[in-house]
Write a protein that holds these residues in place. Structure first.
Motif, PDB file in Angstrom:
ATOM      1  N   GLU A  20      60.252 -39.946 -17.565  1.00  0.00           N
ATOM      2  CA  GLU A  20      60.630 -41.367 -17.675  1.00  0.00           C
ATOM      3  C   GLU A  20      61.852 -41.540 -18.565  1.00  0.00           C
ATOM      4  O   GLU A  20      62.787 -42.272 -18.237  1.00  0.00           O
ATOM      5  CB  GLU A  20      59.461 -42.179 -18.244  1.00  0.00           C
ATOM      6  CG  GLU A  20      58.281 -42.340 -17.306  1.00  0.00           C
ATOM      7  CD  GLU A  20      57.106 -43.002 -18.004  1.00  0.00           C
ATOM      8  OE1 GLU A  20      57.267 -43.463 -19.161  1.00  0.00           O
ATOM      9  OE2 GLU A  20      56.013 -43.053 -17.412  1.00  0.00           O
ATOM     10  N   THR A  54      50.721 -31.423 -22.468  1.00  0.00           N
ATOM     11  CA  THR A  54      49.889 -32.131 -21.499  1.00  0.00           C
ATOM     12  C   THR A  54      50.710 -32.736 -20.363  1.00  0.00           C
ATOM     13  O   THR A  54      51.911 -32.999 -20.521  1.00  0.00           O
ATOM     14  CB  THR A  54      49.120 -33.269 -22.193  1.00  0.00           C
ATOM     15  OG1 THR A  54      50.067 -34.221 -22.720  1.00  0.00           O
ATOM     16  CG2 THR A  54      48.258 -32.740 -23.334  1.00  0.00           C
ATOM     17  N   PRO A  55      50.079 -33.000 -19.220  1.00  0.00           N
ATOM     18  CA  PRO A  55      50.779 -33.660 -18.108  1.00  0.00           C
ATOM     19  C   PRO A  55      51.341 -35.028 -18.496  1.00  0.00           C
ATOM     20  O   PRO A  55      52.435 -35.396 -18.048  1.00  0.00           O
ATOM     21  CB  PRO A  55      49.696 -33.789 -17.037  1.00  0.00           C
ATOM     22  CG  PRO A  55      48.732 -32.690 -17.330  1.00  0.00           C
ATOM     23  CD  PRO A  55      48.719 -32.568 -18.824  1.00  0.00           C
ATOM     24  N   LYS A  56      50.614 -35.782 -19.321  1.00  0.00           N
ATOM     25  CA  LYS A  56      51.112 -37.095 -19.752  1.00  0.00           C
ATOM     26  C   LYS A  56      52.413 -36.964 -20.534  1.00  0.00           C
ATOM     27  O   LYS A  56      53.283 -37.836 -20.453  1.00  0.00           O
ATOM     28  CB  LYS A  56      50.056 -37.819 -20.586  1.00  0.00           C
ATOM     29  CG  LYS A  56      48.875 -38.339 -19.788  1.00  0.00           C
ATOM     30  CD  LYS A  56      47.831 -38.994 -20.684  1.00  0.00           C
ATOM     31  CE  LYS A  56      48.339 -40.277 -21.329  1.00  0.00           C
ATOM     32  NZ  LYS A  56      47.272 -40.946 -22.109  1.00  0.00           N
ATOM     33  N   ALA A  57      52.554 -35.877 -21.284  1.00  0.00           N
ATOM     34  CA  ALA A  57      53.798 -35.661 -22.030  1.00  0.00           C
ATOM     35  C   ALA A  57      54.954 -35.411 -21.070  1.00  0.00           C
ATOM     36  O   ALA A  57      56.066 -35.934 -21.272  1.00  0.00           O
ATOM     37  CB  ALA A  57      53.639 -34.476 -22.985  1.00  0.00           C
ATOM     38  N   GLY A  88      46.663 -37.686 -26.152  1.00  0.00           N
ATOM     39  CA  GLY A  88      46.783 -37.207 -24.779  1.00  0.00           C
ATOM     40  C   GLY A  88      48.204 -36.810 -24.433  1.00  0.00           C
ATOM     41  O   GLY A  88      48.473 -36.298 -23.343  1.00  0.00           O
ATOM     42  N   ILE A  89      49.129 -37.078 -25.361  1.00  0.00           N
ATOM     43  CA  ILE A  89      50.539 -36.721 -25.157  1.00  0.00           C
ATOM     44  C   ILE A  89      50.945 -35.732 -26.234  1.00  0.00           C
ATOM     45  O   ILE A  89      51.201 -36.096 -27.382  1.00  0.00           O
ATOM     46  CB  ILE A  89      51.448 -37.963 -25.209  1.00  0.00           C
ATOM     47  CG1 ILE A  89      51.083 -38.943 -24.091  1.00  0.00           C
ATOM     48  CG2 ILE A  89      52.912 -37.571 -25.108  1.00  0.00           C
ATOM     49  CD1 ILE A  89      51.904 -40.210 -24.089  1.00  0.00           C
ATOM     50  N   ASN A 123      54.366 -40.052 -32.398  1.00  0.00           N
ATOM     51  CA  ASN A 123      53.419 -40.318 -31.314  1.00  0.00           C
ATOM     52  C   ASN A 123      51.978 -40.278 -31.824  1.00  0.00           C
ATOM     53  O   ASN A 123      51.586 -39.358 -32.538  1.00  0.00           O
ATOM     54  CB  ASN A 123      53.608 -39.261 -30.213  1.00  0.00           C
ATOM     55  CG  ASN A 123      52.497 -39.297 -29.181  1.00  0.00           C
ATOM     56  OD1 ASN A 123      52.239 -40.326 -28.576  1.00  0.00           O
ATOM     57  ND2 ASN A 123      51.840 -38.158 -28.985  1.00  0.00           N
ATOM     58  N   ASP A 160      49.323 -40.914 -29.562  1.00  0.00           N
ATOM     59  CA  ASP A 160      48.467 -40.692 -28.403  1.00  0.00           C
ATOM     60  C   ASP A 160      48.165 -39.203 -28.292  1.00  0.00           C
ATOM     61  O   ASP A 160      49.031 -38.409 -27.946  1.00  0.00           O
ATOM     62  CB  ASP A 160      49.172 -41.188 -27.132  1.00  0.00           C
ATOM     63  CG  ASP A 160      48.294 -41.109 -25.889  1.00  0.00           C
ATOM     64  OD1 ASP A 160      47.276 -40.393 -25.926  1.00  0.00           O
ATOM     65  OD2 ASP A 160      48.645 -41.748 -24.879  1.00  0.00           O
ATOM     66  N   ASP A 217      55.168 -36.508 -17.981  1.00  0.00           N
ATOM     67  CA  ASP A 217      55.466 -37.810 -17.378  1.00  0.00           C
ATOM     68  C   ASP A 217      56.358 -38.640 -18.297  1.00  0.00           C
ATOM     69  O   ASP A 217      57.306 -39.288 -17.844  1.00  0.00           O
ATOM     70  CB  ASP A 217      54.170 -38.575 -17.096  1.00  0.00           C
ATOM     71  CG  ASP A 217      53.385 -38.010 -15.922  1.00  0.00           C
ATOM     72  OD1 ASP A 217      53.995 -37.356 -15.055  1.00  0.00           O
ATOM     73  OD2 ASP A 217      52.155 -38.232 -15.870  1.00  0.00           O
ATOM     74  N   ARG A 218      56.053 -38.637 -19.591  1.00  0.00           N
ATOM     75  CA  ARG A 218      56.851 -39.412 -20.550  1.00  0.00           C
ATOM     76  C   ARG A 218      58.276 -38.877 -20.636  1.00  0.00           C
ATOM     77  O   ARG A 218      59.236 -39.659 -20.674  1.00  0.00           O
ATOM     78  CB  ARG A 218      56.175 -39.366 -21.919  1.00  0.00           C
ATOM     79  CG  ARG A 218      56.897 -40.154 -23.009  1.00  0.00           C
ATOM     80  CD  ARG A 218      56.863 -41.644 -22.765  1.00  0.00           C
ATOM     81  NE  ARG A 218      55.508 -42.150 -22.742  1.00  0.00           N
ATOM     82  CZ  ARG A 218      54.814 -42.512 -23.832  1.00  0.00           C
ATOM     83  NH1 ARG A 218      55.370 -42.400 -25.040  1.00  0.00           N
ATOM     84  NH2 ARG A 218      53.600 -42.985 -23.711  1.00  0.00           N
TER      85      ARG A 218
END
Length: 372
Positions: A185, A176-179, A151-152, A147, A149, A181-182
Protein backbone atom coordinates in the motif's frame (compact mmCIF):
# COMPACT_ATOMS: atom_id res chain seq x y z
CA UNK A 1 34.70 -9.75 19.41
CA UNK A 2 37.81 -11.11 17.76
CA UNK A 3 35.78 -12.66 14.94
CA UNK A 4 33.65 -9.55 14.55
CA UNK A 5 36.75 -7.33 14.37
CA UNK A 6 37.98 -9.30 11.33
CA UNK A 7 34.66 -8.66 9.60
CA UNK A 8 34.74 -4.96 10.44
CA UNK A 9 38.34 -4.53 9.28
CA UNK A 10 37.64 -6.27 5.97
CA UNK A 11 34.47 -4.26 5.26
CA UNK A 12 36.47 -1.09 5.85
CA UNK A 13 38.50 -2.02 2.77
CA UNK A 14 35.46 -2.05 0.47
CA UNK A 15 33.10 0.55 1.96
CA UNK A 16 32.73 3.40 4.36
CA UNK A 17 31.69 1.60 7.52
CA UNK A 18 30.27 2.83 10.79
CA UNK A 19 29.32 1.02 13.99
CA UNK A 20 26.05 1.51 15.81
CA UNK A 21 27.59 2.52 19.12
CA UNK A 22 29.69 5.26 17.49
CA UNK A 23 26.93 6.88 15.44
CA UNK A 24 24.36 6.46 18.23
CA UNK A 25 26.68 8.42 20.50
CA UNK A 26 26.83 11.25 17.98
CA UNK A 27 23.04 11.24 17.68
CA UNK A 28 22.59 11.34 21.47
CA UNK A 29 24.76 14.45 21.75
CA UNK A 30 21.81 16.43 20.31
CA UNK A 31 19.46 17.34 23.17
CA UNK A 32 16.29 17.35 21.09
CA UNK A 33 17.08 13.94 19.62
CA UNK A 34 17.80 12.52 23.08
CA UNK A 35 14.52 13.86 24.41
CA UNK A 36 12.44 12.49 21.54
CA UNK A 37 14.15 9.09 21.68
CA UNK A 38 13.59 8.77 25.42
CA UNK A 39 9.97 9.79 24.97
CA UNK A 40 9.52 7.04 22.40
CA UNK A 41 11.25 4.41 24.51
CA UNK A 42 9.47 5.29 27.73
CA UNK A 43 6.22 5.40 25.78
CA UNK A 44 6.63 1.64 25.34
CA UNK A 45 6.65 1.42 29.17
CA UNK A 46 10.04 -0.28 29.12
CA UNK A 47 11.73 2.69 30.76
CA UNK A 48 8.84 4.65 32.23
CA UNK A 49 10.15 4.57 35.81
CA UNK A 50 13.74 5.53 34.87
CA UNK A 51 13.16 8.34 32.40
CA UNK A 52 14.45 11.19 34.56
CA UNK A 53 17.57 9.23 35.45
CA UNK A 54 18.28 8.51 31.81
CA UNK A 55 17.65 12.11 30.78
CA UNK A 56 20.28 13.28 33.28
CA UNK A 57 22.98 10.94 31.95
CA UNK A 58 25.87 12.07 29.78
CA UNK A 59 25.67 11.03 26.14
CA UNK A 60 28.30 8.24 26.56
CA UNK A 61 26.54 6.82 29.64
CA UNK A 62 23.15 6.95 27.97
CA UNK A 63 24.52 5.29 24.84
CA UNK A 64 26.00 2.49 26.93
CA UNK A 65 22.78 2.01 28.92
CA UNK A 66 20.58 1.89 25.80
CA UNK A 67 22.75 -0.88 24.35
CA UNK A 68 23.93 -2.78 27.44
CA UNK A 69 20.82 -2.47 29.59
CA UNK A 70 19.77 -0.84 32.83
CA UNK A 71 19.81 -3.07 35.89
CA UNK A 72 16.86 -3.09 38.27
CA UNK A 73 17.40 -0.91 41.35
CA UNK A 74 15.52 -3.37 43.60
CA UNK A 75 14.25 -0.42 45.66
CA UNK A 76 10.65 -1.57 45.99
CA UNK A 77 9.30 -4.82 47.40
CA UNK A 78 7.90 -5.72 44.00
CA UNK A 79 11.24 -5.23 42.25
CA UNK A 80 13.14 -6.88 45.12
CA UNK A 81 11.05 -10.04 44.84
CA UNK A 82 11.09 -10.02 41.03
CA UNK A 83 13.37 -12.39 39.14
CA UNK A 84 13.97 -9.69 36.52
CA UNK A 85 17.54 -8.44 36.63
CA UNK A 86 16.95 -5.47 34.34
CA UNK A 87 14.42 -2.63 34.09
CA UNK A 88 15.64 -2.15 30.52
CA UNK A 89 17.01 -5.26 28.89
CA UNK A 90 20.34 -5.41 27.01
CA UNK A 91 20.21 -5.64 23.22
CA UNK A 92 22.42 -8.65 22.40
CA UNK A 93 20.78 -8.97 18.97
CA UNK A 94 21.72 -5.43 17.98
CA UNK A 95 24.74 -6.76 16.11
CA UNK A 96 22.23 -8.09 13.59
CA UNK A 97 21.66 -4.60 12.21
CA UNK A 98 19.89 -5.91 9.10
CA UNK A 99 16.71 -6.72 11.02
CA UNK A 100 15.64 -3.33 12.34
CA UNK A 101 15.96 -1.22 9.17
CA UNK A 102 15.37 -1.97 5.48
CA UNK A 103 16.43 0.31 2.62
CA UNK A 104 14.55 0.39 -0.68
CA UNK A 105 15.42 2.90 -3.40
CA UNK A 106 16.08 6.11 -1.43
CA UNK A 107 13.47 5.28 1.22
CA UNK A 108 13.56 3.15 4.33
CA UNK A 109 11.41 0.88 6.48
CA UNK A 110 11.78 0.61 10.23
CA UNK A 111 11.43 -2.95 11.42
CA UNK A 112 8.39 -3.93 13.42
CA UNK A 113 10.12 -6.54 15.54
CA UNK A 114 8.39 -9.84 16.27
CA UNK A 115 9.84 -10.08 19.78
CA UNK A 116 9.17 -7.23 22.18
CA UNK A 117 12.66 -7.44 23.70
CA UNK A 118 14.02 -6.22 20.34
CA UNK A 119 11.64 -3.26 19.95
CA UNK A 120 14.21 -0.69 21.19
CA UNK A 121 16.51 -1.63 18.30
CA UNK A 122 14.08 -0.10 15.82
CA UNK A 123 13.88 3.17 17.75
CA UNK A 124 17.68 3.45 17.97
CA UNK A 125 18.24 2.62 14.31
CA UNK A 126 15.49 4.96 13.16
CA UNK A 127 17.20 7.86 14.92
CA UNK A 128 20.52 6.92 13.33
CA UNK A 129 18.98 6.85 9.84
CA UNK A 130 17.21 10.17 10.34
CA UNK A 131 19.81 12.12 12.32
CA UNK A 132 23.18 10.67 11.32
CA UNK A 133 22.40 9.99 7.65
CA UNK A 134 19.96 12.89 7.34
CA UNK A 135 17.15 10.86 5.78
CA UNK A 136 13.86 12.73 6.06
CA UNK A 137 10.96 11.03 7.89
CA UNK A 138 8.94 11.62 4.70
CA UNK A 139 11.12 8.95 3.10
CA UNK A 140 9.98 6.33 5.58
CA UNK A 141 7.86 3.70 3.86
CA UNK A 142 6.64 2.20 7.10
CA UNK A 143 7.26 3.16 10.74
CA UNK A 144 7.50 -0.25 12.33
CA UNK A 145 8.95 1.16 15.54
CA UNK A 146 5.67 2.93 16.34
CA UNK A 147 3.45 0.14 15.07
CA UNK A 148 1.19 -1.28 17.79
CA UNK A 149 -0.54 -3.96 15.73
CA UNK A 150 1.09 -7.28 16.67
CA UNK A 151 -0.37 -8.77 13.50
CA UNK A 152 1.98 -6.53 11.53
CA UNK A 153 5.64 -7.44 11.99
CA UNK A 154 8.51 -7.28 9.52
CA UNK A 155 12.27 -7.73 9.84
CA UNK A 156 15.07 -7.10 7.37
CA UNK A 157 16.24 -10.69 7.12
CA UNK A 158 13.00 -11.36 5.25
CA UNK A 159 13.37 -8.35 2.94
CA UNK A 160 15.45 -8.86 -0.23
CA UNK A 161 15.71 -6.17 -2.90
CA UNK A 162 16.29 -7.72 -6.31
CA UNK A 163 15.86 -4.52 -8.31
CA UNK A 164 14.17 -1.13 -8.13
CA UNK A 165 10.82 -2.76 -8.88
CA UNK A 166 11.18 -6.34 -7.64
CA UNK A 167 11.14 -7.40 -3.97
CA UNK A 168 11.39 -10.89 -2.48
CA UNK A 169 9.89 -11.13 1.01
CA UNK A 170 9.78 -14.07 3.38
CA UNK A 171 6.60 -14.81 5.32
CA UNK A 172 8.08 -16.22 8.51
CA UNK A 173 7.68 -16.27 12.25
CA UNK A 174 9.05 -12.70 12.10
CA UNK A 175 7.24 -11.23 9.06
CA UNK A 176 3.47 -11.41 8.55
CA UNK A 177 1.22 -11.19 5.46
CA UNK A 178 -0.46 -8.08 6.91
CA UNK A 179 2.94 -6.38 6.99
CA UNK A 180 3.50 -7.14 3.31
CA UNK A 181 0.04 -5.76 2.49
CA UNK A 182 0.94 -2.56 4.35
CA UNK A 183 4.27 -2.23 2.54
CA UNK A 184 2.57 -2.70 -0.85
CA UNK A 185 0.00 0.00 0.00
CA UNK A 186 2.74 2.44 0.95
CA UNK A 187 4.91 1.68 -2.09
CA UNK A 188 1.93 2.33 -4.36
CA UNK A 189 1.16 5.62 -2.65
CA UNK A 190 4.78 6.79 -2.70
CA UNK A 191 6.02 5.77 -6.14
CA UNK A 192 2.97 5.31 -8.40
CA UNK A 193 4.84 2.76 -10.50
CA UNK A 194 4.28 -0.89 -11.25
CA UNK A 195 6.30 -3.39 -9.24
CA UNK A 196 6.38 -7.08 -8.29
CA UNK A 197 6.61 -8.69 -4.87
CA UNK A 198 7.48 -12.37 -4.49
CA UNK A 199 6.55 -13.97 -1.18
CA UNK A 200 8.19 -17.14 0.13
CA UNK A 201 6.13 -18.93 2.79
CA UNK A 202 8.68 -20.20 5.29
CA UNK A 203 8.24 -22.85 7.99
CA UNK A 204 7.92 -21.23 11.40
CA UNK A 205 11.05 -22.89 12.75
CA UNK A 206 14.20 -21.64 14.44
CA UNK A 207 16.40 -22.47 11.45
CA UNK A 208 14.17 -20.50 9.07
CA UNK A 209 13.54 -17.36 11.06
CA UNK A 210 14.30 -15.27 7.97
CA UNK A 211 14.31 -15.69 4.20
CA UNK A 212 18.02 -15.00 3.85
CA UNK A 213 18.70 -18.22 5.77
CA UNK A 214 17.44 -20.21 2.76
CA UNK A 215 17.52 -17.80 -0.22
CA UNK A 216 20.10 -15.12 -0.85
CA UNK A 217 21.20 -12.99 -3.82
CA UNK A 218 24.97 -13.22 -4.37
CA UNK A 219 25.47 -12.07 -7.97
CA UNK A 220 23.59 -10.56 -10.89
CA UNK A 221 22.63 -14.03 -12.04
CA UNK A 222 23.30 -16.25 -9.01
CA UNK A 223 21.46 -17.07 -5.81
CA UNK A 224 22.62 -19.11 -2.84
CA UNK A 225 19.83 -21.41 -1.73
CA UNK A 226 18.94 -24.17 0.71
CA UNK A 227 17.98 -26.53 -2.09
CA UNK A 228 15.38 -28.71 -0.31
CA UNK A 229 13.16 -25.68 0.35
CA UNK A 230 13.67 -23.69 -2.86
CA UNK A 231 13.96 -26.24 -5.67
CA UNK A 232 13.94 -29.64 -3.93
CA UNK A 233 11.64 -32.23 -2.47
CA UNK A 234 10.46 -30.01 0.41
CA UNK A 235 9.89 -26.99 -1.85
CA UNK A 236 8.04 -24.15 -0.17
CA UNK A 237 5.04 -22.28 -1.53
CA UNK A 238 5.69 -19.09 -3.50
CA UNK A 239 3.28 -16.25 -4.20
CA UNK A 240 3.73 -13.58 -6.87
CA UNK A 241 2.02 -10.19 -6.51
CA UNK A 242 2.04 -7.85 -9.52
CA UNK A 243 1.00 -4.31 -8.66
CA UNK A 244 0.10 -1.69 -11.29
CA UNK A 245 0.50 2.09 -11.06
CA UNK A 246 -2.94 2.57 -9.49
CA UNK A 247 -2.45 -0.13 -6.86
CA UNK A 248 -4.37 -2.88 -8.67
CA UNK A 249 -3.02 -6.31 -7.76
CA UNK A 250 -2.80 -9.73 -9.39
CA UNK A 251 -1.97 -12.39 -6.81
CA UNK A 252 -1.17 -15.99 -7.70
CA UNK A 253 0.84 -19.01 -6.58
CA UNK A 254 3.80 -19.86 -8.79
CA UNK A 255 5.38 -23.26 -9.25
CA UNK A 256 9.03 -22.22 -8.96
CA UNK A 257 10.70 -19.03 -7.78
CA UNK A 258 13.84 -19.60 -9.84
CA UNK A 259 11.91 -20.57 -12.99
CA UNK A 260 9.59 -17.57 -12.67
CA UNK A 261 12.59 -15.24 -12.57
CA UNK A 262 13.98 -16.90 -15.66
CA UNK A 263 10.70 -16.30 -17.48
CA UNK A 264 10.99 -12.61 -16.51
CA UNK A 265 14.41 -12.49 -18.21
CA UNK A 266 16.57 -13.04 -15.15
CA UNK A 267 18.31 -16.41 -15.65
CA UNK A 268 19.21 -17.12 -12.03
CA UNK A 269 21.63 -19.96 -11.37
CA UNK A 270 21.38 -21.52 -7.90
CA UNK A 271 24.36 -22.49 -5.76
CA UNK A 272 23.51 -24.97 -3.00
CA UNK A 273 24.22 -24.17 0.64
CA UNK A 274 25.92 -27.32 1.95
CA UNK A 275 26.54 -28.69 -1.54
CA UNK A 276 24.95 -31.99 -2.58
CA UNK A 277 25.08 -33.90 0.72
CA UNK A 278 21.76 -33.60 2.56
CA UNK A 279 23.38 -34.07 5.99
CA UNK A 280 25.85 -31.25 5.32
CA UNK A 281 23.09 -29.10 3.86
CA UNK A 282 21.15 -29.27 7.10
CA UNK A 283 24.22 -28.69 9.26
CA UNK A 284 25.50 -25.71 7.29
CA UNK A 285 22.09 -24.11 6.81
CA UNK A 286 21.78 -24.18 10.60
CA UNK A 287 25.19 -22.47 10.86
CA UNK A 288 24.05 -19.59 8.59
CA UNK A 289 25.82 -21.09 5.58
CA UNK A 290 23.29 -19.40 3.31
CA UNK A 291 23.79 -16.03 4.97
CA UNK A 292 26.64 -14.52 2.94
CA UNK A 293 26.81 -10.77 2.33
CA UNK A 294 27.41 -9.54 -1.22
CA UNK A 295 29.59 -6.45 -0.96
CA UNK A 296 29.65 -6.39 -4.76
CA UNK A 297 27.98 -8.66 -7.34
CA UNK A 298 29.90 -11.93 -7.30
CA UNK A 299 32.02 -10.89 -4.32
CA UNK A 300 30.68 -12.16 -1.03
CA UNK A 301 31.74 -12.74 2.57
CA UNK A 302 30.65 -15.39 5.05
CA UNK A 303 31.73 -17.92 7.67
CA UNK A 304 34.70 -20.21 7.07
CA UNK A 305 33.14 -23.08 9.04
CA UNK A 306 30.66 -23.85 6.23
CA UNK A 307 33.16 -25.82 4.18
CA UNK A 308 30.71 -27.70 1.94
CA UNK A 309 29.07 -24.41 0.94
CA UNK A 310 32.46 -22.93 0.12
CA UNK A 311 33.28 -25.95 -2.06
CA UNK A 312 29.97 -25.48 -3.89
CA UNK A 313 30.90 -21.85 -4.49
CA UNK A 314 34.30 -22.94 -5.82
CA UNK A 315 32.57 -25.25 -8.29
CA UNK A 316 30.58 -22.22 -9.46
CA UNK A 317 33.78 -20.29 -10.18
CA UNK A 318 34.35 -18.49 -6.89
CA UNK A 319 37.82 -18.18 -5.41
CA UNK A 320 37.79 -18.73 -1.63
CA UNK A 321 40.16 -16.58 0.41
CA UNK A 322 40.50 -15.64 4.08
CA UNK A 323 39.66 -12.05 5.02
CA UNK A 324 42.94 -11.70 6.92
CA UNK A 325 44.87 -11.94 3.65
CA UNK A 326 43.17 -8.81 2.32
CA UNK A 327 43.51 -7.02 5.64
CA UNK A 328 47.29 -7.62 5.80
CA UNK A 329 47.72 -6.77 2.11
CA UNK A 330 48.89 -10.18 0.89
CA UNK A 331 45.83 -10.44 -1.40
CA UNK A 332 44.01 -7.82 -3.48
CA UNK A 333 40.25 -7.92 -3.99
CA UNK A 334 40.36 -6.54 -7.55
CA UNK A 335 42.50 -9.51 -8.65
CA UNK A 336 39.45 -11.77 -8.40
CA UNK A 337 36.48 -11.91 -10.75
CA UNK A 338 34.33 -13.96 -8.37
CA UNK A 339 35.31 -14.13 -4.72
CA UNK A 340 34.08 -15.73 -1.48
CA UNK A 341 35.84 -14.09 1.46
CA UNK A 342 35.79 -16.02 4.73
CA UNK A 343 35.90 -14.99 8.36
CA UNK A 344 35.95 -17.20 11.47
CA UNK A 345 32.31 -17.51 12.51
CA UNK A 346 31.76 -20.35 14.96
CA UNK A 347 31.05 -17.95 17.83
CA UNK A 348 29.22 -15.30 15.79
CA UNK A 349 26.90 -17.99 14.41
CA UNK A 350 25.69 -18.79 17.92
CA UNK A 351 23.54 -15.69 17.76
CA UNK A 352 21.51 -17.28 14.98
CA UNK A 353 22.66 -15.26 11.98
CA UNK A 354 25.41 -14.67 9.46
CA UNK A 355 27.27 -11.84 7.78
CA UNK A 356 24.24 -10.56 5.86
CA UNK A 357 22.44 -10.27 9.19
CA UNK A 358 25.34 -8.28 10.64
CA UNK A 359 25.48 -5.69 7.87
CA UNK A 360 23.10 -2.91 6.87
CA UNK A 361 23.98 -1.25 3.56
CA UNK A 362 22.56 2.27 3.66
CA UNK A 363 23.86 3.45 0.29
CA UNK A 364 24.83 1.10 -2.52
CA UNK A 365 26.01 1.55 -6.08
CA UNK A 366 23.35 0.63 -8.63
CA UNK A 367 23.94 -2.61 -10.52
CA UNK A 368 21.73 -3.76 -13.38
CA UNK A 369 20.50 -7.28 -12.78
CA UNK A 370 19.91 -10.19 -15.13
CA UNK A 371 20.76 -9.75 -18.81
CA UNK A 372 20.53 -5.94 -18.81
Amino acid sequence: RKQYTILRDFLSLVAKTVEVKDVLLKVLEEKETRASLLEQLTGTEILKTRREELAAMSAPSLCSSLISGLKSRKNTLNSFLSDEEFDYFPLPNLYFTRDSVMVFRDHFITGSMANSVREPESFLMQKIIEKYYGVSPERQIFDGAMNKDRGITIEGGDFLVFSSNILIIGLSERTTPKAVDRIIERLTALFRTSFTVYCVILPKKRETIHLDMVFNIINKNEVLIYEPYITGESQLKFVRIDVDESGGKKIKYIRSLVEDFRELGYPLEPVFCGGDDNRLRQREQWLSGNNFFAFKPGKIIGYDCNEATLKALERSGYSVCQAERFIDGSAIISDYEKLAVTIPGTDLARGGGGVRCMTLPVRRKHYDMGNS
